[in-house]
Structures are given as C-alpha cells and as structure tokens.
Design a protein around this motif. Structure first.
Motif, short mmCIF file in Angstrom:
data_model
loop_
_atom_site.label_atom_id
_atom_site.label_comp_id
_atom_site.label_asym_id
_atom_site.label_seq_id
_atom_site.Cartn_x
_atom_site.Cartn_y
_atom_site.Cartn_z
N ILE A 59 63.21 89.81 37.87
CA ILE A 59 62.02 89.16 37.34
C ILE A 59 61.18 88.79 38.55
CG2 ILE A 59 61.08 87.22 36.04
CD1 ILE A 59 63.69 87.06 34.50
N SER A 60 60.05 89.44 38.71
CA SER A 60 59.27 89.25 39.93
C SER A 60 58.02 88.41 39.69
CB SER A 60 58.85 90.61 40.51
OG SER A 60 58.08 90.41 41.68
N SER B 173 68.26 84.16 45.81
CA SER B 173 67.68 84.35 44.48
C SER B 173 67.74 85.81 44.04
CB SER B 173 66.23 83.86 44.48
OG SER B 173 65.64 84.02 43.22
N VAL C 40 65.53 86.85 40.75
CA VAL C 40 64.15 86.38 40.67
C VAL C 40 63.50 86.54 42.04
CG1 VAL C 40 62.62 84.39 40.31
CG2 VAL C 40 64.60 84.75 38.81
N GLY D 170 62.67 83.26 34.08
CA GLY D 170 62.66 83.25 35.54
C GLY D 170 62.69 81.85 36.10
N ARG E 274 66.22 80.35 35.70
CA ARG E 274 67.15 80.84 36.72
C ARG E 274 66.86 80.23 38.08
NH1 ARG E 274 67.18 87.40 35.85
NH2 ARG E 274 67.44 87.45 33.58
N LEU E 275 65.56 80.21 38.45
CA LEU E 275 65.19 79.69 39.77
C LEU E 275 65.45 78.20 39.85
CD1 LEU E 275 63.98 80.36 42.52
CD2 LEU E 275 61.70 79.98 41.54
#
Length: 408
Positions: free
Chosen positions: A33-34, A353, A359, A392, A395-396
C-alpha cells in the motif's frame, strides 16, 4: 577503463537519486500500500478528451505544424489560454510574459541555471520540495532556512550569506499546498516574504504546481498577483510564477509554464534553445484544446475525489496513530506531513514498514536541505481509495506504536 569520477564536473557530486522516484517502483508491487508517490490518479486523466484532441490535430491542416520544430517560447494558442487564467488571478500578463516548459520541473532547472553561480545562497523552507533541491543542486548553491513564522530580519539572511562568502539570489517556495507539508502561507506571510525580497533585492520563485487543488478554505492571492499590485505591473515584479498541467490534466505530457517579466522570459528562452529547442508542439496543442474545452470541469472532478481521500486520511490518522504523533491538515494538494517522536528515524521506519506492514511513504529527511528532519514522513493520499487509506494507516499506526513501546 576511463576513470569517469575523475573527469566529472564538480556539480555532479551534488546530483543524487530521488528517493521518491525510487519509491515509485513500489507501485507495481500488489502487496504494497503506497502513500509514497505524489502523483495524480491515472483513472482521473481526461484520456478520451486527449484522444480526440490528438486525432483532430493529426487529421487537420495543423498536422504538419504539430510534428514540426517550433518556437522556443511555446505554442501561442496555449500561451494565450494561460494569459487569460493569469489575468483572472489579478496578474496583468500578456503572451510575452508566458514561457512553456517541459513541466514545471524544467522551469526550476532553468531558473537555477539562470540565477545561481557556485556558492550563491538560495532561501528555501525547512522542509521544501525535494525536486527543487535536486534542480538547484547542480548549480552548487548554499541553502539558508526561510522561516516566515520567525522574526528573521532581511539583514540576517544577507549577513549569513556574506559570512559564507556568498550572496542571496532568490527565495523558493510553494505558497499553496506545499510539497511536502500541504500547508499554505497566510496573507501576512505572503506580504512578509515580498518585504524580505524587496529588502534583499532578490527574486522569488513561486511554485504553484498544486494551486488548482483547493478542497476547502478561502483562496489566497498568488505571490505574483500581490507583487503586481505592489510594484505597478508585471514588468516591475521580482516574482517568477511556475505553473503546471501535471496535477490537473496529465503529468506524462510534460507541459508547464513560467509567468514573469519579459527580461527573464527572454533569458529563459535562450536556455531552452540551448537545451531542447522547444517543448513537444503536439503535446502543447493537445493541452490547449483540452484546457479550452473543459479545464474547470476537470479540476472540479479531481477535487471531489481528492477531497474525499484527504478526509479519509485525516480521519484514519486520528483513529490509528498513537499518542505522540502529529500531522498537518491541508486544505488542498496531495500530501499530509507527519511528525513522529524525535527518537524515531523515518528512513529506518520505512525499511521496517516495507518488510512488516507493507506500507510505503517518503522519509522526511529527503525534503531538508541539510538532511535533518529524520522524525518526519510524507504521506500522499491522491492514488488510494478510502478503504486502502484506512488499512494503510492501521498498519502504519500499529508499527509506530510498537516502535514507541519498544523504546519505553
């Protein structure tokens, strides 16, 4: 074998790879996921409009003109459209004040070439746009921090430069939705910047790449419009306005422009003649047709989508980030700037990450002329749907929380 390092010019040592360009490669990895690339969503490009424009051009008597060499100043019809837009913003320009570039990035390169001798000082914000640092670095400047929130006197900038055997040449910044912070200058800060530039007798480079992407809040005057009002007309101004179609119509066509006083435009034309002669004529013709037919409608379409994604990111940050993390709340643009506790290095966090959370983001130190800012990171919301943004950020946030717990 030739020792290439021994024969490179000294400026080559100032040229480094863009961390963002490298991170864009991650967009092709389906498990990542960018939030790294500050790029527009290709699903929003007016592809059908461009298809028709190119077809009409090549099927008309203009085909020969479209495929031929052209003038370095740029396609007149496109420049006239830009003149109308600038006039509507309070800038009394005409076609002689408009110069077409291969994206606004080329404008920054040309302005660095035109204004900077080795050792000259450029005033930039801390942080600032990485691409501007890359463009200017080739001309071997020194940088000083432009901080309009402090009471730094103009003579302080002049004295700092003088002590380094330098002189200040220009101030560079984005007044609207700056990359990477997403923040805007207040009206008072805009006036203060022009006061500083007047006192130092330097140029101001206004990077307006994101100006069209306002989602809420009151629209502010451009620096160039304010400069015109203060000085009595564009030919008396010191502000160099760099515009772009990359964030609204298409980045791949590489069409940007500079609006400035004629003496500067004439010099920029000479730089372009020496570099690439002119920007691709057919691209300029296509952009002119698409802009004339529906620029405002295109802008409204992308603003609606990006506003939703901006809101989703701010909401997700509020729900998922642990205590001790803060972020900007931009009124437009493509970015949110995140500040972590000082002991967290965002470059190291990125490695973790990508491995654990899948991410991507851009570490903050890339945007500081002195390499500082290690506890910051940039998030871009332009290419992610709200559900992906929320996942995202979850997760981050969990990863940052674990880093904080480990350090406790």
């Amino acid at each position: 074998m030739l020792d290439w390092e021994a024969i490179y010019a000294t400026r080559a040592k100032r040229m480094g790879a863009s961390e963002i360009r490298e991170l864009l490669k991650l967009l092709d990895q389906p498990d990542i996921i960018s939030f790294a690339g500050g790029i527009p969503d290709p699903a929003l490009f007016p592809a059908a409009d461009f298809q028709k424009a190119y077809s009409d051009i090549l099927g008309s008597s203009e085909a020969g003109q479209a495929l031929q060499y052209s003038v370095s100043e740029g396609y007149p019809r496109l420049r006239e459209w830009i003149v109308q837009r600038m006039n509507a913003r309070g800038i009394n320009a005409d076609i002689g004040n408009i110069f077409i570039t291969s994206g606004s990035q080329q404008a920054l390169d040309y302005l660095g070439k035109l204004l900077l001798s080795p050792g000259d000082t450029a005033l930039v914000q801390w942080p600032t746009y990485l691409g501007a640092l890359q463009a200017f670095n080739a001309y071997e400047p020194r940088y000083d921090r432009l901080d309009l929130s402090r009471n730094t006197a103009p003579e302080d900038y002049a004295n700092a430069a003088s002590e380094a055997g330098s002189r200040v040449k220009f101030a560079y910044l984005s007044a609207d939705f700056a990359n990477p912070t997403g923040e805007c200058l207040t009206p008072m800060e805009r006036e203060k910047l022009l006061d500083i530039a007047d006192a130092l007798d330097i140029a101001v480079i206004e990077d307006a790449a994101y100006r069209a992407l306002r989602y809420d809040g009151e629209r502010q005057q451009t620096l160039l419009a304010m400069d015109c009002a203060r000085s009595g007309g564009i030919e008396n101004t010191r502000t160099l306005y760099c515009g772009s179609f990359s964030k609204t119509l298409s980045p791949g066509l590489r069409v940007g422009w500079v609006c400035a006083a004629r003496p500067v435009i004439r010099r920029l034309v000479l730089a372009k003649q020496a570099a690439d002669l002119h920007s691709p004529t057919i691209n300029q013709m296509a952009v002119a047709r698409v802009a004339e037919a529906g620029f405002d409608a295109q802008a409204e379409k992308i603003i609606a989508v990006y506003r939703e994604r901006r809101d989703a990111m701010l909401d997700s940050l509020a729900r998922h980030m642990p205590d001790g993390v803060s972020w900007t709340r931009p009124q437009g643009g493509m970015f949110v700037w995140v500040t972590l506790p000082e002991h967290i290095d965002s470059a190291a966090l990125l490695k973790e990450s990508l491995k654990e959370a899948k991410v991507a983001f851009v570490p903050g130190n890339a945007f500081f002329a002195d390499g500082s800012g290690k506890n910051h990171l940039r998030l871009s919301f332009s290419c992610s749907a709200p559900a992906a943004i929320d996942e995202g950020m979850r997760r981050l946030g969990a990863l940052i929380g674990s880093e904080l717990a480990a350090a406790a």
